[in-house]
Scaffold this motif. Structure first.
Motif, PDB file in Angstrom:
ATOM      1  N   ALA A   1       0.818  -1.221   0.000  1.00  0.00           N
ATOM      2  CA  ALA A   1       0.000   0.000   0.000  1.00  0.00           C
ATOM      3  C   ALA A   1       0.847   1.264   0.000  1.00  0.00           C
ATOM      4  N   ALA A   2       2.124   1.151   0.377  1.00  0.00           N
ATOM      5  CA  ALA A   2       2.943   2.340   0.619  1.00  0.00           C
ATOM      6  C   ALA A   2       3.142   3.179  -0.641  1.00  0.00           C
ATOM      7  N   LYS A   3       3.559   2.537  -1.730  1.00  0.00           N
ATOM      8  CA  LYS A   3       3.847   3.305  -2.954  1.00  0.00           C
ATOM      9  C   LYS A   3       2.609   4.037  -3.450  1.00  0.00           C
ATOM     10  N   TYR A   4       1.495   3.328  -3.464  1.00  0.00           N
ATOM     11  CA  TYR A   4       0.268   3.930  -3.981  1.00  0.00           C
ATOM     12  C   TYR A   4      -0.196   5.096  -3.111  1.00  0.00           C
ATOM     13  N   ILE A   5      -0.236   4.895  -1.805  1.00  0.00           N
ATOM     14  CA  ILE A   5      -0.744   5.928  -0.905  1.00  0.00           C
ATOM     15  C   ILE A   5       0.206   7.117  -0.837  1.00  0.00           C
ATOM     16  N   MET A   6       1.508   6.857  -0.819  1.00  0.00           N
ATOM     17  CA  MET A   6       2.475   7.956  -0.815  1.00  0.00           C
ATOM     18  C   MET A   6       2.363   8.772  -2.107  1.00  0.00           C
ATOM     19  N   THR A   7       2.193   8.085  -3.230  1.00  0.00           N
ATOM     20  CA  THR A   7       2.080   8.786  -4.517  1.00  0.00           C
ATOM     21  C   THR A   7       0.822   9.633  -4.562  1.00  0.00           C
TER      22      THR A   7
ATOM     23  N   LYS B   1     -16.236  14.055  14.108  1.00  0.00           N
ATOM     24  CA  LYS B   1     -17.473  13.431  14.566  1.00  0.00           C
ATOM     25  C   LYS B   1     -17.991  12.424  13.545  1.00  0.00           C
ATOM     26  N   GLU B   2     -17.816  12.731  12.260  1.00  0.00           N
ATOM     27  CA  GLU B   2     -18.312  11.847  11.205  1.00  0.00           C
ATOM     28  C   GLU B   2     -17.328  10.725  10.865  1.00  0.00           C
ATOM     29  N   GLY B   3     -16.252  10.641  11.620  1.00  0.00           N
ATOM     30  CA  GLY B   3     -15.334   9.525  11.453  1.00  0.00           C
ATOM     31  C   GLY B   3     -14.312   9.679  10.350  1.00  0.00           C
ATOM     32  N   TYR B   4     -14.025  10.929   9.933  1.00  0.00           N
ATOM     33  CA  TYR B   4     -12.976  11.132   8.933  1.00  0.00           C
ATOM     34  C   TYR B   4     -11.652  10.580   9.469  1.00  0.00           C
ATOM     35  N   ARG B   5     -10.873  10.021   8.584  1.00  0.00           N
ATOM     36  CA  ARG B   5      -9.546   9.547   8.986  1.00  0.00           C
ATOM     37  C   ARG B   5      -8.656  10.740   9.333  1.00  0.00           C
ATOM     38  N   LYS B   6      -7.690  10.512  10.213  1.00  0.00           N
ATOM     39  CA  LYS B   6      -6.819  11.611  10.647  1.00  0.00           C
ATOM     40  C   LYS B   6      -6.040  12.203   9.479  1.00  0.00           C
ATOM     41  N   ILE B   7      -5.610  11.338   8.551  1.00  0.00           N
ATOM     42  CA  ILE B   7      -4.863  11.852   7.404  1.00  0.00           C
ATOM     43  C   ILE B   7      -5.758  12.738   6.545  1.00  0.00           C
ATOM     44  N   SER B   8      -7.036  12.388   6.421  1.00  0.00           N
ATOM     45  CA  SER B   8      -7.970  13.215   5.651  1.00  0.00           C
ATOM     46  C   SER B   8      -8.156  14.575   6.307  1.00  0.00           C
TER      47      SER B   8
ATOM     48  N   ILE C   1      -1.402   3.536   6.026  1.00  0.00           N
ATOM     49  CA  ILE C   1      -0.848   2.446   5.213  1.00  0.00           C
ATOM     50  C   ILE C   1      -1.011   1.116   5.941  1.00  0.00           C
ATOM     51  N   GLU C   2      -0.646   1.091   7.226  1.00  0.00           N
ATOM     52  CA  GLU C   2      -0.737  -0.153   7.995  1.00  0.00           C
ATOM     53  C   GLU C   2      -2.185  -0.602   8.159  1.00  0.00           C
ATOM     54  N   ASP C   3      -3.084   0.366   8.321  1.00  0.00           N
ATOM     55  CA  ASP C   3      -4.497   0.032   8.460  1.00  0.00           C
ATOM     56  C   ASP C   3      -5.043  -0.591   7.174  1.00  0.00           C
ATOM     57  N   ILE C   4      -4.704   0.001   6.044  1.00  0.00           N
ATOM     58  CA  ILE C   4      -5.169  -0.532   4.757  1.00  0.00           C
ATOM     59  C   ILE C   4      -4.552  -1.901   4.487  1.00  0.00           C
ATOM     60  N   GLU C   5      -3.274  -2.061   4.823  1.00  0.00           N
ATOM     61  CA  GLU C   5      -2.633  -3.360   4.608  1.00  0.00           C
ATOM     62  C   GLU C   5      -3.275  -4.445   5.465  1.00  0.00           C
TER      63      GLU C   5
END
Length: 241
Positions: free
Chosen positions: A64-70, A120-127, A194-198
């Protein structure tokens, strides 16, 4: 009509001022697990650990790292580039183009929910972090009227001078440098995502190993990673995705 003129001014600015080849090379390299890292680092800088960890994730067994980092690098680079060219276009054309650009900025910012609503709506921290940086780059402020506090706002304070530098830097490589510094700054959030998606794709990957060839397994794993990242993109402003 003002909005359309602002959009046209924005795109003409990209056409005349943006280095599309450099952006393409930068993202293509990262997609292959190679990071074009150019940073003027102070001697006491403490980011070496993050840099090494990112390289390890890009070159190691982290599908997942390459895709998410890109994808994240593309978002941040576009954010900085947009504001850079808009500032120039506003100075050169202080009439309807400037009016349209500033109007569109406010509209784009208003489309992002407040920080409290996002959490409150559960957005991910990265978002949430990327939304905060996008809002700040556009208007110099963020939608936090409920006065939330926390680590994300602390990170934003560290990001502000980097964004301020990036959106005013005349050199395309310098703007890319600012993008890299922001990636380093938010790496802990990216690593967690990345770790969560993996982890979510792990069970499916084990199934692929039993019934698929290696090439098919890799393609199917990437497909699952892309699906997960689409959920993140839905939480981000579409004009920067």
């Amino acid at each position: 009509s003002d909005s359309i003129v602002g959009i046209l001014g924005h795109e003409c600015g990209h056409w005349n001022l943006s280095d599309f080849e450099l952006r393409k090379t930068y993202l293509d390299e990262m997609r292959q697990g190679r990071w074009m890292i150019q940073l003027p680092l102070p001697q006491d800088w403490t980011g070496q650990e993050q840099m090494m960890e990112i390289q390890e994730f890009l070159t190691g067994d982290h599908p997942a790292a390459k895709y998410i980092m890109t994808e994240t690098a593309a978002f941040i680079q576009n954010m900085i580039e947009d504001v850079y060219i808009e500032e120039i276009m506003c100075r050169r054309y202080p009439g309807s183009i400037r009016r349209g650009i500033l109007q569109n900025r406010m509209r784009n910012m208003e489309r992002v929910p407040s920080m409290k609503v996002q959490l409150k709506e559960g957005y991910r921290k990265i978002s949430v972090m990327l939304n905060l940086m996008a809002q700040y780059s556009l208007t110099g402020t963020v939608n936090n009227w409920e006065m939330e506090t926390g680590i994300l706002l602390d990170l934003l304070e560290e990001a502000k001078p980097i964004i301020d530098y990036g959106v005013t830097c005349a050199e395309a490589a310098g703007r890319l440098m600012a993008s890299n510094r922001l990636l380093l700054l938010i790496w802990r959030l990216l690593k967690s995502e990345i770790e969560d998606i993996e982890e979510k794709t792990k069970q499916k990957k084990q199934s692929y190993e039993k019934q698929s060839l290696k090439a098919q397994e890799a393609a199917e794993t990437l497909s699952e990673v892309q699906k997960e990242w689409e959920n993140v993109k839905r939480e981000l402003p579409d004009f920067l995705c």
